[in-house]
Design a protein around this motif. Structure first.
Motif, PDB file in Angstrom:
ATOM      1  N   LYS A  45      -0.590  10.510 -20.257  1.00 13.57           N
ATOM      2  CA  LYS A  45       0.255   9.313 -20.197  1.00 13.57           C
ATOM      3  C   LYS A  45      -0.511   8.059 -20.574  1.00 13.57           C
ATOM      4  O   LYS A  45      -0.047   7.231 -21.361  1.00 13.57           O
ATOM      5  CB  LYS A  45       0.832   9.152 -18.779  1.00 13.57           C
ATOM      6  N   ASN A  79       0.949   3.706  -3.336  1.00 11.19           N
ATOM      7  CA  ASN A  79       0.388   5.047  -3.206  1.00 11.19           C
ATOM      8  C   ASN A  79       1.458   6.126  -3.296  1.00 11.19           C
ATOM      9  O   ASN A  79       1.310   7.098  -4.044  1.00 11.19           O
ATOM     10  CB  ASN A  79      -0.390   5.172  -1.883  1.00 11.19           C
ATOM     11  N   ARG A 134      -1.971  14.968 -16.439  1.00  8.82           N
ATOM     12  CA  ARG A 134      -0.808  14.113 -16.706  1.00  8.82           C
ATOM     13  C   ARG A 134      -1.246  12.659 -16.937  1.00  8.82           C
ATOM     14  O   ARG A 134      -0.759  11.988 -17.853  1.00  8.82           O
ATOM     15  CB  ARG A 134       0.133  14.190 -15.504  1.00  8.82           C
ATOM     16  N   ARG A 169      -3.012  13.942  -5.511  1.00 11.43           N
ATOM     17  CA  ARG A 169      -2.241  13.510  -6.677  1.00 11.43           C
ATOM     18  C   ARG A 169      -2.675  12.108  -7.111  1.00 11.43           C
ATOM     19  O   ARG A 169      -2.783  11.821  -8.302  1.00 11.43           O
ATOM     20  CB  ARG A 169      -0.752  13.449  -6.331  1.00 11.43           C
ATOM     21  N   ILE A 170      -2.921  11.238  -6.113  1.00 11.95           N
ATOM     22  CA  ILE A 170      -3.329   9.861  -6.424  1.00 11.95           C
ATOM     23  C   ILE A 170      -4.737   9.866  -7.020  1.00 11.95           C
ATOM     24  O   ILE A 170      -5.009   9.176  -8.007  1.00 11.95           O
ATOM     25  CB  ILE A 170      -3.282   8.989  -5.147  1.00 11.95           C
ATOM     26  N   ALA A 192       0.847   2.207 -15.146  1.00 14.07           N
ATOM     27  CA  ALA A 192       0.475   2.996 -16.324  1.00 14.07           C
ATOM     28  C   ALA A 192       1.178   4.349 -16.353  1.00 14.07           C
ATOM     29  O   ALA A 192       1.542   4.853 -17.417  1.00 14.07           O
ATOM     30  CB  ALA A 192      -1.040   3.201 -16.359  1.00 14.07           C
ATOM     31  N   LEU A 193       1.368   4.930 -15.165  1.00 10.12           N
ATOM     32  CA  LEU A 193       1.912   6.288 -15.137  1.00 10.12           C
ATOM     33  C   LEU A 193       3.433   6.306 -15.015  1.00 10.12           C
ATOM     34  O   LEU A 193       4.049   7.361 -14.885  1.00 10.12           O
ATOM     35  CB  LEU A 193       1.270   7.078 -14.006  1.00 10.12           C
ATOM     36  N   SER A 194       4.048   5.126 -15.035  1.00 12.72           N
ATOM     37  CA  SER A 194       5.525   5.083 -14.911  1.00 12.72           C
ATOM     38  C   SER A 194       6.159   5.479 -16.237  1.00 12.72           C
ATOM     39  O   SER A 194       5.543   5.435 -17.281  1.00 12.72           O
ATOM     40  CB  SER A 194       5.977   3.701 -14.491  1.00 12.72           C
ATOM     41  N   ALA A 230      -6.117  -4.475  -8.035  1.00 12.84           N
ATOM     42  CA  ALA A 230      -5.490  -4.472  -9.362  1.00 12.84           C
ATOM     43  C   ALA A 230      -5.542  -3.086 -10.012  1.00 12.84           C
ATOM     44  O   ALA A 230      -4.596  -2.671 -10.678  1.00 12.84           O
ATOM     45  CB  ALA A 230      -6.184  -5.503 -10.253  1.00 12.84           C
ATOM     46  N   GLU A 231      -6.655  -2.375  -9.799  1.00  9.63           N
ATOM     47  CA  GLU A 231      -6.783  -1.054 -10.448  1.00  9.63           C
ATOM     48  C   GLU A 231      -5.681  -0.110 -10.013  1.00  9.63           C
ATOM     49  O   GLU A 231      -5.097   0.620 -10.818  1.00  9.63           O
ATOM     50  CB  GLU A 231      -8.166  -0.449 -10.090  1.00  9.63           C
ATOM     51  N   LEU A 232      -5.364  -0.145  -8.716  1.00  9.02           N
ATOM     52  CA  LEU A 232      -4.354   0.769  -8.179  1.00  9.02           C
ATOM     53  C   LEU A 232      -2.958   0.368  -8.669  1.00  9.02           C
ATOM     54  O   LEU A 232      -2.146   1.221  -9.037  1.00  9.02           O
ATOM     55  CB  LEU A 232      -4.421   0.764  -6.657  1.00  9.02           C
ATOM     56  N   ILE A 275       2.779   6.341  -6.869  1.00 11.46           N
ATOM     57  CA  ILE A 275       1.919   7.125  -7.773  1.00 11.46           C
ATOM     58  C   ILE A 275       2.038   8.619  -7.450  1.00 11.46           C
ATOM     59  O   ILE A 275       2.240   9.447  -8.333  1.00 11.46           O
ATOM     60  CB  ILE A 275       0.435   6.687  -7.647  1.00 11.46           C
ATOM     61  N   ALA A 276       1.936   8.952  -6.159  1.00  9.70           N
ATOM     62  CA  ALA A 276       1.960  10.366  -5.763  1.00  9.70           C
ATOM     63  C   ALA A 276       3.304  11.015  -6.074  1.00  9.70           C
ATOM     64  O   ALA A 276       3.372  12.200  -6.389  1.00  9.70           O
ATOM     65  CB  ALA A 276       1.653  10.502  -4.272  1.00  9.70           C
ATOM     66  N   LEU A 313       3.252  16.934 -11.647  1.00 13.58           N
ATOM     67  CA  LEU A 313       2.507  16.162 -10.637  1.00 13.58           C
ATOM     68  C   LEU A 313       2.385  16.892  -9.303  1.00 13.58           C
ATOM     69  O   LEU A 313       1.289  16.958  -8.729  1.00 13.58           O
ATOM     70  CB  LEU A 313       3.185  14.795 -10.476  1.00 13.58           C
ATOM     71  N   GLY A 369       5.330  10.040  -8.479  1.00 11.63           N
ATOM     72  CA  GLY A 369       5.675   9.896  -9.884  1.00 11.63           C
ATOM     73  C   GLY A 369       6.847   8.948 -10.121  1.00 11.63           C
ATOM     74  O   GLY A 369       7.666   9.171 -11.011  1.00 11.63           O
ATOM     75  N   TRP A 424       0.791  -1.223   0.000  1.00 15.15           N
ATOM     76  CA  TRP A 424       0.000   0.000   0.000  1.00 15.15           C
ATOM     77  C   TRP A 424       0.828   1.279   0.000  1.00 15.15           C
ATOM     78  O   TRP A 424       0.550   2.216  -0.755  1.00 15.15           O
ATOM     79  CB  TRP A 424      -0.953   0.011   1.207  1.00 15.15           C
ATOM     80  N   ARG A 456      -2.380  -1.060 -11.371  1.00  8.86           N
ATOM     81  CA  ARG A 456      -2.354  -0.706 -12.790  1.00  8.86           C
ATOM     82  C   ARG A 456      -2.047   0.772 -12.997  1.00  8.86           C
ATOM     83  O   ARG A 456      -1.293   1.141 -13.899  1.00  8.86           O
ATOM     84  CB  ARG A 456      -3.714  -1.057 -13.418  1.00  8.86           C
ATOM     85  N   VAL A 457      -2.620   1.624 -12.171  1.00  6.99           N
ATOM     86  CA  VAL A 457      -2.322   3.053 -12.274  1.00  6.99           C
ATOM     87  C   VAL A 457      -0.839   3.295 -12.024  1.00  6.99           C
ATOM     88  O   VAL A 457      -0.183   4.062 -12.739  1.00  6.99           O
ATOM     89  CB  VAL A 457      -3.182   3.881 -11.282  1.00  6.99           C
TER      90      VAL A 457
END
Lengths: 358, 358, 358, 358
Positions: free
Chosen positions: D41, A196, D37, D301-302, A356-358, A348-350, A199-200, D78, A202, A192, A352-353
């Protein structure tokens, strides 16, 4: 899962005074004092209960080590991290005569109920104590956020903020020096914090226990990225991240008595492996204890406050062997039996985000 | 020390346009972008100069690796850490033909002067390049704050803030778990971060290179404190702290090619020693890279801005081989020769406050 | 100005116990508790003095309203804003029999000396009380930073941080909405907060009392900027900023009993004027009380700590009618007579940086 | 309410390239850039779509004012507040020929779909544009958090953090000066910021539109509190708070063209009323614009990132006239028709916690 919704109580028809024991167990984290404060304020102010605090978690119950808890004791604690009650990793059911000692204290102190704030171990202990006949309501806390049945546990939100700030900070160094920065964050069984904060912040790569990683793929991704359009990368690693089976990377760790990693953390291994494979200047930062300390975010203060009020309401209604939980915008109660032995994983959705944003 | 005070220039009688090279060298830190921005704004706006940026410090000068620097390039960089020019630990005087390559670039780019922002190594290189005939003004940056001749160097103030926040955070865990928390911060030759963050964070023990420590005394102090009136302690250790000669604690460290500590940091040693001697639950946090990254504090933004403006004013007046410096409330110029090879140490008064308040 | 340098005291030859009165007067600010803590720790720990706290500034001395001050009372106050002693804007020399009442309390409590922490008013009162025969050492605090004789006063640094953060925040709105954002900050007689936060926040226009402004020039500048290369601007206004004499803008303010602005703040006037003249969408933010509250920055905690230690050292040596002061990297003592009635203004160099980078 | 759950898409069977228009409308807030963003992306990276940005919300669509959006344009945005697209309070359905102009731009730019990020007004416009035949997916943002159908909207979380920090700051002044501090926060129709920041900041009184207040009861409560056990209080007032009907306090406000309060804010009224009735030293702070600017919290951001990815997935699947929404731990889609014209109010449980802990 059956949920017991909290009724909106505005006027109390009956007013009866209970003696309620209160403890915080397991690792400390920000937001515990908010919950303690709420239990004391709601217990005393709304119901006229007496709140008896135990020092250092279940250890204090076993030893009969009591802290007086009145309005004066909770002044100005809302923004303060840690727990004014102290805490310890001690489980009564795992020590000889532990449960009996708890029952003896409950009787000696004439407790009508207990509220215990803690993670896995404390919740398990609460179950055992409830089975032994004590009315008990639990409040979940864990910076790992892996307690089943609740969207959030106390402490997690602050940990994500601290980890994100650290990622923000190493970001500028990574970019200025053309480096790969590896940041190891907490998360033994679930990712977690890594996902998180990744993502935050980047991050380019996020490694979580839920999704065993492939070192070859990471190498390929980093090489491509540094060739194509950037000269730096951030890799966030949960301490419980593991390489995919059959992966070309193998490693072992040395564990301590609480299962904590003593040497050869996954962050060290991943960092060394990236440096070896790519030749990129690679540096490791292990966040460690700063993740669980200091001023709680408003979210953790609010969560602790809501859980504290809900726990007092619950014991006042005679509920037992339940845990306060956040579900969307509501605070509800969840039977402890339904969450026992479960680990809440990142959906899975999180994940995936994060990818996806990497 | 002779100081050249900056006159207050309000109207320029003469207006002449220079071509000024600009670089950031050594480790990155917050506040560099503020200085870059100020050089560009003041250089272009006040004098009509052209600013030519070099990528990755002296390396970029040697390689002729140029970044265009106009108003658009410095938009929104004031609160951003790191350096938009990139940086590297490369010293032209330490590599064969390095100085000649610098002179070749100066000629090729028709530079009238250079402004270089950096620490020890960069300032030393600036001296050598000045000796070779290039007009050069330096701006000091180092999170260690050990550059002689200036009250503050860029980056230090932010590092103290980050270290203090970390101490604040481990404080609550120390108190909740009855632990000794050891926090290792940067400071190879001087203990500025350790002493300042130690005072600001209310640390019980602060170990700085200026004041070799006595492990026996620390053990005695901690035992007394934990017996008498507290059950936790914070120990802040500068990475360059050393035990007193003849001390009962000996240790060696493994150093890397830049002199960085690879294994056996002083924090690890002190932490292990305290645990062994006292039996207290003792944990180590090594802050590492987060100390030099991320958003600069207002103080570092202001310092970078003032130094940038002063450096442009200085090169415009034909000054050379000087460094901008803060002295009390004034920005002044200091000859590079006067600070060469010196390390600025923490004054006795500040060390005394750190000890007095423990 | 004659300075009395603090000797570096490491071993005390004589040890004598004093009874020292301590108060905080004037407006509260962050860092006061750090100074109080340092006075208590250094006074009790180093010298064995007794510290007697007075509630609510000079009012508490006149009334004999005492707070006990032991080690327990200063636990965990270092990062807490405000003052645990309470404060009030009350001046004994301005009220009938005020000084006599102070002397009566000094005698009743058998005080050997007093340490008073405050701004202009409190320092003036300290002078009067010293003239009446009481040994007194002052510690300067004012978020306006306009006390003469010291580089920094307690509270100013935190105020600059808060104001900068606010400017950072309105910056994104200004840019997203193509607006002129006017931010009014504190600073009645000097523009320290406005100039420093203006530089740190990258404000386009900074208005300070030191430099009466010309509304026509501001209009022209904003029009040019918005036409040429930007669609937004930040204007920072010190509450004591004034239009240049003969300026095309005139205004009056309504003042309250403490000289505070009740209606028609300069921010409102400037904001309205800009909107009227340029037609740009213009909004005002008045920071107000948030500038003087909350967690002190590390710098204010360190400053308070150093001043507290130095003040105790000074009274222990028999010094009187002096103020602790920061000069560059040193803490020194300054005779109160030398600073009486003076206002420390922002130097020209700093004003120039603010204008140059706009 | 019927929910369309997002499937977890890991491999795309079909790959087709769309041209997607993107805009941000209404007031700016932190987290918008994270969403922009993520749209860029995910749209470009996962599907190969082209993203066409419109400047200043619907205004830019009507005017055909386009911003190119590639990977370079979203670098480092971001952690930056505001919106790189710019925004405006303009509604195409409220202006003559507005919808037709939108359709013309959609055709001219050959848009297959639109993603619009905004609050009430923008969502309403999205509905109208969808009815006119354009595929459209909305992402909710509003610092007021009053959009129906989602636990959180972008910007709210950061606003709560800012408001809490402000309450923390005035807290120390309130306590040091024995004052009542009134803090007015945003929240026209719902009291989400006031209630959350009030709980997190430990406010004594929280006034929200959901719960019209009784000035007599507040007076009584404050008098009792200041007599019994405290000498200060914090009162948090949502700008949309109203006195109970038949209350002894009446007031009117002057509203501007966007419904914003121009004079006589509720904070001013409440503050004046408390001062008049109790005689306590009472001060007002109006937070204003700082609540909607600056660096977004990790949560915002998340949230922006997840909503952006989900919106791209949704338009790629051909969804239209839906809004991304957070429900507990899941991101889902909600039909715009189901939320039209609704205001999401603070639930009774949360209001109760705010009152219980006062």
């Amino acid at each position: 899962m059956a949920l017991v919704r909290l009724p909106t109580i505005t006027h109390h028809e009956t007013r009866f005074e209970l003696r309620i024991g209160l403890l915080t167990g397991g690792g400390d984290c920000p937001g515990l004092n908010a919950a303690i404060r709420a239990v004391v304020k709601q217990g005393m102010g709304e119901y006229g209960h007496t709140i008896i605090g135990f020092r250092n978690g279940w250890k204090g119950v076993v030893d009969g080590d009591i802290i007086p808890l009145g309005r004066q004791d909770i002044r100005n604690v809302l923004p303060v991290g840690g727990t004014l009650l102290g805490t310890a990793r001690f489980h009564p059911h795992a020590s000889d005569g532990g449960i009996d000692a708890v029952l003896a204290t409950v009787e000696a102190e004439r407790l009508d109920a207990m509220i215990c704030i803690g993670g896995d171990g404390t919740l398990h202990a609460a179950s055992k104590v409830a089975d032994a006949g004590v009315n008990i309501v639990a409040i979940p806390k864990t910076i790992d956020n892996d307690v089943e049945g609740t969207d959030l546990s106390i402490g997690f939100h602050t940990a994500v903020n601290i980890a994100t700030e650290a990622i923000d900070r190493v970001h500028t160094t990574a970019e200025s020096h053309n480096r790969v920065m590896v940041v190891e964050v907490m998360g033994r069984h679930a990712g977690w914090i890594a996902v998180n904060a990744g993502i935050a912040g980047g991050a380019e790569v996020v490694l979580a226990p839920e999704d065993p990683f492939d070192m070859d793929a990471i190498e390929k991704f980093l090489r491509h990225r540094h060739r194509a359009h950037a000269n730096f990368s951030i890799v966030v690693v949960a301490e419980g991240a593991v390489p995919r089976e059959g992966s070309s990377m193998n490693f072992t760790q040395e564990l301590g008595k609480y299962g904590e990693i003593i040497a050869g953390s996954i962050g060290e291994r991943v960092s060394a492996e990236i440096a070896k494979r790519t030749g990129f200047d690679t540096r490791l930062t292990v966040l460690g204890h700063v993740q669980r300390g200091g001023e709680p975010t408003p979210t953790d203060r609010i969560l602790g406050s809501r859980f504290g009020v809900a726990a007092v309401d619950a014991v006042s209604r005679g509920e037992s062997k339940v845990m306060t939980a956040l579900r969307g915008e509501s605070v509800v109660l969840v039977p402890l039996d339904e969450i026992a032995g479960k680990v809440k994983h990142v959906p899975a959705e999180l994940l995936r985000v994060a990818h996806a944003l990497s």
